[in-house]
Design a protein around this motif. Structure first.
Motif, short mmCIF file in Angstrom:
data_model
loop_
_atom_site.label_atom_id
_atom_site.label_comp_id
_atom_site.label_asym_id
_atom_site.label_seq_id
_atom_site.Cartn_x
_atom_site.Cartn_y
_atom_site.Cartn_z
N UNK A 1 45.00 70.22 21.11
CA UNK A 1 43.73 69.66 20.60
C UNK A 1 42.70 70.76 20.39
N UNK A 2 42.67 71.71 21.33
CA UNK A 2 41.69 72.79 21.25
C UNK A 2 41.99 73.69 20.04
N UNK A 3 43.29 74.01 19.86
CA UNK A 3 43.68 74.85 18.73
C UNK A 3 43.44 74.13 17.40
N UNK A 4 43.78 72.86 17.35
CA UNK A 4 43.60 72.08 16.13
C UNK A 4 42.12 71.99 15.74
N UNK A 5 41.30 71.79 16.74
CA UNK A 5 39.86 71.71 16.49
C UNK A 5 39.33 73.05 15.97
N UNK A 6 39.79 74.15 16.58
CA UNK A 6 39.33 75.49 16.16
C UNK A 6 39.75 75.76 14.72
N UNK A 7 41.00 75.41 14.39
CA UNK A 7 41.50 75.64 13.03
C UNK A 7 40.68 74.84 12.01
N UNK A 8 40.41 73.57 12.34
CA UNK A 8 39.66 72.70 11.41
C UNK A 8 38.26 73.25 11.16
N UNK A 9 37.63 73.83 12.18
CA UNK A 9 36.25 74.29 12.05
C UNK A 9 36.16 75.67 11.39
N UNK A 10 37.19 76.48 11.50
CA UNK A 10 37.09 77.88 11.07
C UNK A 10 37.94 78.27 9.87
N UNK A 11 38.83 77.38 9.46
CA UNK A 11 39.75 77.73 8.37
C UNK A 11 39.02 77.95 7.04
N UNK A 12 37.95 77.20 6.80
CA UNK A 12 37.24 77.27 5.50
C UNK A 12 36.21 78.39 5.45
N UNK A 13 35.95 79.01 6.55
CA UNK A 13 34.95 80.08 6.59
C UNK A 13 35.65 81.42 6.42
N UNK A 14 35.15 82.20 5.50
CA UNK A 14 35.80 83.47 5.18
C UNK A 14 35.85 84.41 6.38
N UNK A 15 34.78 84.42 7.15
CA UNK A 15 34.70 85.35 8.28
C UNK A 15 35.67 85.02 9.41
N UNK A 16 36.06 83.77 9.49
CA UNK A 16 36.95 83.35 10.61
C UNK A 16 38.29 82.83 10.11
N UNK A 17 38.56 82.89 8.83
CA UNK A 17 39.79 82.34 8.26
C UNK A 17 41.04 82.98 8.85
N UNK A 18 40.98 84.33 8.99
CA UNK A 18 42.16 85.02 9.54
C UNK A 18 42.46 84.59 10.98
N UNK A 19 41.40 84.41 11.76
CA UNK A 19 41.59 83.96 13.15
C UNK A 19 42.16 82.53 13.18
N UNK A 20 41.70 81.70 12.23
CA UNK A 20 42.21 80.33 12.15
C UNK A 20 43.69 80.33 11.79
N UNK A 21 44.09 81.24 10.85
CA UNK A 21 45.51 81.33 10.49
C UNK A 21 46.36 81.80 11.67
N UNK A 22 45.79 82.70 12.46
CA UNK A 22 46.50 83.17 13.66
C UNK A 22 46.74 82.02 14.63
N UNK A 23 45.72 81.15 14.76
CA UNK A 23 45.89 79.98 15.63
C UNK A 23 46.94 79.01 15.06
N UNK A 24 46.99 78.90 13.74
CA UNK A 24 47.99 78.03 13.12
C UNK A 24 49.41 78.51 13.44
N UNK B 1 48.59 69.24 29.84
CA UNK B 1 47.99 70.56 29.63
C UNK B 1 48.24 71.05 28.22
N UNK B 2 49.48 70.86 27.73
CA UNK B 2 49.80 71.31 26.38
C UNK B 2 49.04 70.53 25.31
N UNK B 3 48.89 69.21 25.54
CA UNK B 3 48.15 68.39 24.58
C UNK B 3 46.69 68.84 24.48
#
Length: 640
Positions: free
Chosen positions: A268-291, A262-264
């Motif tokens: 995986x879900x968090x890692x995927x979200x961070x990879x997709x949203x970290x470079x976008x200005x509108x979602x960067x803060x949310x990606x950092x929160x996930x990190x 379950x944790x894996x």
């Protein structure tokens, strides 16, 4: 608290044996340590007793803790006899008795001025003797000697005994010393099932805490209320006996595996979200929160499993006749010694019969004659129609040392393809290059797995197995049990592994005094029936000949349990023995009452001041003790 282990770490060179081990032993604990060979069980014991030093952590004993340690294959040396060596445990008690006799003699000749002082000293000595049960030390020694099967070595020098017998003597000494913590490393080696039953009962009644390393699962089931599992350099404690531990461990692994998976998925879900949203200005803060969420996450370790157990599958193509084997009036002598005396045994289709008996009673002799032709005058051995027999030799002497593993299996069934041979070998642990190992260099466990693998490749509907669990670890034993439980063919097997017998047997054939008696059910049923029969014999002897109808009922019951019934002479001997045991027990009770009455007299003021009477009472006590010792010795002999 008896003993505490805190953050223990030990290594050999750069190899860590165990680390961060913490545990506690308290009064009343009966702890079994389990784990694969090389897991560090014996190393931990050696650290506890101070023979090895921890690299980190500490082991602390309670202020009143004394430790007794039985090493595996204990090398015990002494020039004394077995009885003398064990009696040394009670040197303090012997000193008390010697001093008491000395004081009694002084009192008989003392003047009035000294008499009062001596009588007070006598009272103190008598109180200490009663507290320590000093009068019965020889009885205690003989009880342990007889229980551990050392009676024939009573007067033998310890240094003349075999290694296994010396280990038994060392164990006897520890049992008599009664330390606060008794540590036993493979104590069941060299013991037959009767001695094991006695040892289990003795240890169950001891006040010592127990820490036991053993591969005897039945022993661990009967004695232990906790299990320490040594796995991957760590110790995992479980409450309960061995059977409960296996269930709890499986539940723990399933639960941890589920949490890990379950944790894996979440990672995986968090890692995927961070990879997709970290470079976008509108979602960067949310990606950092996930990190940050990912960084704060406490990771669940992936559960460590033991190595994959071997897999055995025993099959056959066609069933035999209803009667698979019949042994009639088989008699075997070696010189003047009769090993088998008109033995009878019937094995029917689907039976799984455990052949049990003390060492040297003729089990191997019986198997040898069942497997090989014999002169007709020795008895009859008849196989049924369409019986195909497979034999497992406990030492696997039928394996050819010069062949490699694959060729050894192939020669037993040439119809198998190379792929099928490699596949069968892989199921019992011979993977890759291991299939080309030379048989002569295999370990005992590897030879055992190869021997059993060969049996699975043959079309046998009747298996004769001689100690099949020898050299197998606990995991392999469990795999073999599972396979034989599923096998619907017929089995006749010899085994000292009572857990194995309990799991497999539909009947137990006991070989004793040259004859076979068959008891329906597994090992537990066998033990229960034997105890019931002994109790019935004792009750019948108490009621005398007036209970003739009851005796007949008991005989009918015994006949229903046994395919070979005792003769009238044997039954009469059992009754006579039971009668004599009852008489002895009655007299011992009378003696104990007399001893108590005399000891009470010796505390009375008017008696203490009469040194002539005191001397007379002391003589009476000594005579009663001698009679009691003689009766106990006879009683123990009749129990054999």
């Amino acid at each position: 608290m008896v003993l505490n282990i805190n953050g223990a770490h030990f290594r050999y060179g750069a190899t860590t044996v165990f680390s961060n081990v913490s545990a506690e032993i308290n009064e009343g604990d009966r702890i079994g340590i389990v784990g694969v060979n090389g897991a560090g069980k014996s190393t931990l014991l050696n650290c506890i007793v101070g023979e090895l030093t921890l690299f980190e952590g500490s082991i602390n004993k309670g202020s009143a803790t004394s430790i007794g340690y039985l090493r595996q294959n204990h090398q015990f040396e002494s020039n004394a006899t077995v009885f003398e060596e064990l009696l040394r445990v009670f040197d303090y008690h012997k000193k008390l008795l010697h001093e008491l006799n000395s004081v009694a003699q002084q009192m008989s000749n003392a003047k009035q001025d000294d008499y009062q002082r001596l009588s007070q000293r006598y009272d103190r000595l008598m109180a200490e003797i009663n507290r320590t049960d000093a009068y019965n030390v020889e009885i205690k020694v003989n009880t342990v000697i007889n229980g551990m099967g050392l009676r024939v070595f009573h007067d033998s020098c310890v240094n003349t005994l075999s290694g296994g017998e010396k280990t038994k003597v060392a164990l006897c000494k520890l049992l008599l010393e009664q330390p606060n913590l008794l540590i036993l490393d493979e104590p069941t080696n060299h013991l037959d099932y009767k001695t094991l039953d006695w040892l289990e009962s003795y240890l169950a009644g001891t006040r010592s805490a127990l820490l036991i390393v053993s591969h005897d699962r039945y022993f661990l089931d009967k004695l232990c209320n906790k299990i320490w599992s040594m796995e991957n350099g760590t110790l995992y404690p479980y409450n309960g006996n061995y059977t409960q531990y296996t269930l709890l461990r499986q539940q723990y692994i399933e639960r941890q595996t589920k949490l890990y998976e379950q944790q894996q998925k979440q990672i995986d879900k968090l890692t995927d979200y961070i990879a997709r949203n970290k470079v976008r200005a509108s979602t960067a803060n949310m990606a950092k929160s996930r990190e940050k969420q990912l960084e704060r996450m406490q990771l669940v370790d992936k559960p460590q499993q033991y190595a994959i157990p071997p897999r055995f599958v025993f099959q056959y193509s066609s069933a035999p006749s209803e009667k698979v084997l019949e042994v009639s009036n088989l008699s075997v002598k070696y010189g003047e010694r009769t090993v088998l005396d008109k033995c009878n045994l019937e094995v029917n289709r689907g039976n799984k019969i455990a052949l049990m008996g003390l060492n040297g009673t003729g089990k191997s002799t019986l198997l040898k004659h069942i497997l090989n032709p014999l002169p007709q005058e020795m008895g009859a051995i008849v196989y049924g129609k369409n019986v195909r027999t497979g034999y497992y030799d406990q030492e696997n002497n039928n394996l050819l040392s010069e062949l490699n593993v694959m060729d050894e299996l192939w020669q037993h069934n040439l119809r198998l393809s190379q792929t099928e041979v490699r596949s069968r070998l892989a199921t019992v642990g011979f993977v890759g290059e291991d299939a080309f190992k030379q048989v002569g260099v295999l370990s005992g466990g590897e030879r055992a797995r190869l021997g059993l693998c060969i049996l699975t490749a043959l079309d046998n509907n009747f298996l004769i197995l001689d100690e099949p669990t020898n050299h197998l670890d606990l995991m392999s034993r469990g795999a073999l049990e599972s396979a034989l439980q599923k096998y619907d063919g017929t089995i006749l097997f010899v085994s000292h592994d009572r857990y194995f017998v309990n799991s497999i047997a539909t009947a137990v054939a006991e070989l004793e005094n040259g004859t076979i008696t068959v008891y329906n059910g597994n090992y537990d049923n066998f033990v229960t029936t034997k105890k019931s029969m002994m109790q019935t014999a004792t009750n019948d002897s108490t009621n005398g000949t007036a209970g003739q109808g009851k005796n007949n009922s008991s005989a009918d019951k015994n006949k229903s349990c046994n395919s070979s019934y005792r003769s009238a002479k044997q039954r009469a001997q059992s009754v006579n023995i039971a009668n004599r045991i009852k008489q002895i027990e009655k007299r011992i009770v009378e003696i104990e009452a007399q001893e108590q009455a005399i000891n009470e007299q010796l505390t009375q003021k008017d008696v203490v001041n009469n040194y002539v009477l005191v001397n007379s009472l002391c003589k009476q006590l000594e005579e009663l003790k001698q009679e009691s010792d003689t009766l106990y010795e006879e009683w123990e002999g009749l129990q054999q």
